[in-house]
Design an enzyme around this catalytic site. Structure first.
Site, short mmCIF file in Angstrom:
data_model
loop_
_atom_site.label_atom_id
_atom_site.label_comp_id
_atom_site.label_asym_id
_atom_site.label_seq_id
_atom_site.Cartn_x
_atom_site.Cartn_y
_atom_site.Cartn_z
N CYS A 13 4.66 4.67 2.62
CA CYS A 13 3.51 5.36 3.26
C CYS A 13 3.18 4.67 4.25
O CYS A 13 4.21 3.94 5.00
CB CYS A 13 2.33 5.47 2.13
N ASN A 16 1.23 1.04 2.89
CA ASN A 16 1.62 0.23 1.88
C ASN A 16 0.74 -0.54 1.01
O ASN A 16 0.74 -1.52 0.19
CB ASN A 16 2.85 -0.72 2.09
N CYS A 18 -2.06 2.12 -0.59
CA CYS A 18 -2.87 3.05 -1.24
C CYS A 18 -1.60 3.98 -2.13
O CYS A 18 -1.28 3.72 -3.25
CB CYS A 18 -3.57 3.99 -0.43
N ARG A 19 -0.78 4.89 -1.40
CA ARG A 19 -0.04 5.66 -1.89
C ARG A 19 1.46 5.26 -2.43
O ARG A 19 1.77 5.18 -3.54
CB ARG A 19 0.55 6.79 -1.29
N SER A 20 2.00 4.36 -1.61
CA SER A 20 3.33 3.97 -2.08
C SER A 20 3.42 2.95 -3.06
O SER A 20 4.00 2.84 -3.99
CB SER A 20 4.07 3.43 -0.83
N ASP A 129 -3.26 11.16 2.59
CA ASP A 129 -3.45 9.89 2.83
C ASP A 129 -4.83 9.80 2.17
O ASP A 129 -5.74 10.39 2.58
CB ASP A 129 -3.58 9.31 4.49
P1 4NP Z 1 -1.27 4.47 2.58
O1 4NP Z 1 -3.04 4.71 3.04
O2 4NP Z 1 -0.67 4.80 3.60
O3 4NP Z 1 -1.23 5.28 1.42
O4 4NP Z 1 -1.51 2.80 2.25
C1 4NP Z 1 -3.62 4.09 4.30
C2 4NP Z 1 -4.07 2.77 4.13
C3 4NP Z 1 -4.55 2.05 5.18
C4 4NP Z 1 -4.82 2.89 6.55
C5 4NP Z 1 -4.34 4.26 6.64
C6 4NP Z 1 -3.68 4.71 5.53
N1 4NP Z 1 -5.35 2.16 7.63
O5 4NP Z 1 -5.51 2.92 8.50
O6 4NP Z 1 -5.63 1.18 7.47
#
Ligand code: 4NP
Length: 158
Positions: A13, A16, A18-20, A129
Site C-alpha cells: 500500500c 505500509n 494500514c492496509r498492507s 486508503d
Molecule cells: P496505508 O495508509 O497506505 O494503507 O498504510 C496510509 C498510511 C499513512 C498515510 C497515508 C495512507 N500517510 O499519509 O501518512
C-alpha cells in the site's frame, strides 16, 4: 505444490501501516489456519517511506484483533530486490499500481496486480486508503482483504 520453493507474496500500500500489514496478517492467518504455512513466504511494504520502522496503525491492529487475527510487522519501503524475490506483488489501489509499475525493473517476472483482482464478490475492487477516515474504513478493508485472500488461495489451487 513444492514446499522447497514456497510462493512468495508481497502486499503493498502507500504507507505500509494500514492496509498492507492488514492484508499480510489476514493472509498469514488464513494460511496458518489451513496448515499451508510451508507453501508461502508472506511480507508487506509501502511505496512511500514516511513510516519506515513504525508498527502498524493502531486502528488496523484493533480491527484485526477484533477478528482474532494477530499482526506483527514493522513498516518498510518497496525496494528493487522485491521484484526479484516475490512471485506476486499485490497492491491496494490504482496509485499503488502505477507507482509499482514505474519502479519495476526491466525483465521482472513478478506478477504485479491489484489485490482486488482476487475479490470474487466485487472483481477488481479498490481497497481504499482508510488513513484519514474513521474505524468503519478499516472494517471494510478487513472484509475486502479476507475475500481477496480467499480468492488468491483458490487461484493458486488451495
Ligand atoms: P496505508 O495508509 O497506505 O494503507 O498504510 C496510509 C498510511 C499513512 C498515510 C497515508 C495512507 N500517510 O499519509 O501518512
Amino acid at each position: 505444490m513444492d514446499i522447497s520453493s514456497p510462493t512468495k507474496v508481497l502486499f503493498v500500500c502507500l504507507g505500509n501501516i494500514c492496509r498492507s500489514p492488514m492484508a499480510e496478517a489476514v493472509f498469514t492467518h488464513m494460511v496458518n489456519e489451513r496448515q499451508l504455512a510451508d507453501f508461502f513466504h508472506i511480507d508487506s511494504a509501502g511505496t512511500a517511506g514516511y513510516h519506515v520502522g513504525n508498527r502498524p496503525d493502531s486502528r488496523s491492529v484493533a480491527t484485526c484483533k477484533a477478528h482474532g487475527v494477530p499482526v506483527n510487522h514493522f513498516a518498510r519501503q518497496v525496494c528493487p530486490g522485491d521484484y526479484e524475490e516475490f512471485d506476486f506483488i499485490l497492491c491496494m489501489d490504482k496509485s499503488n499500481l502505477e507507482d509499482l509499475m514505474d519502479m519495476r525493473p526491466k525483465g521482472s517476472k513478478a506478477v504485479v496486480s491489484l489485490f482486488g483482482a482476487y475479490d470474487e464478490l466485487k472483481p477488481n475492487s479498490i481497497i481504499e486508503d482508510p488513513y484519514y477516515g474513521g474505524n468503519k474504513g478499516f472494517e471494510v478493508n478487513f472484509e475486502q482483504v479476507t475475500r481477496c485472500s480467499e480468492g488468491l488461495l483458490k487461484s493458486l489451487g488451495f
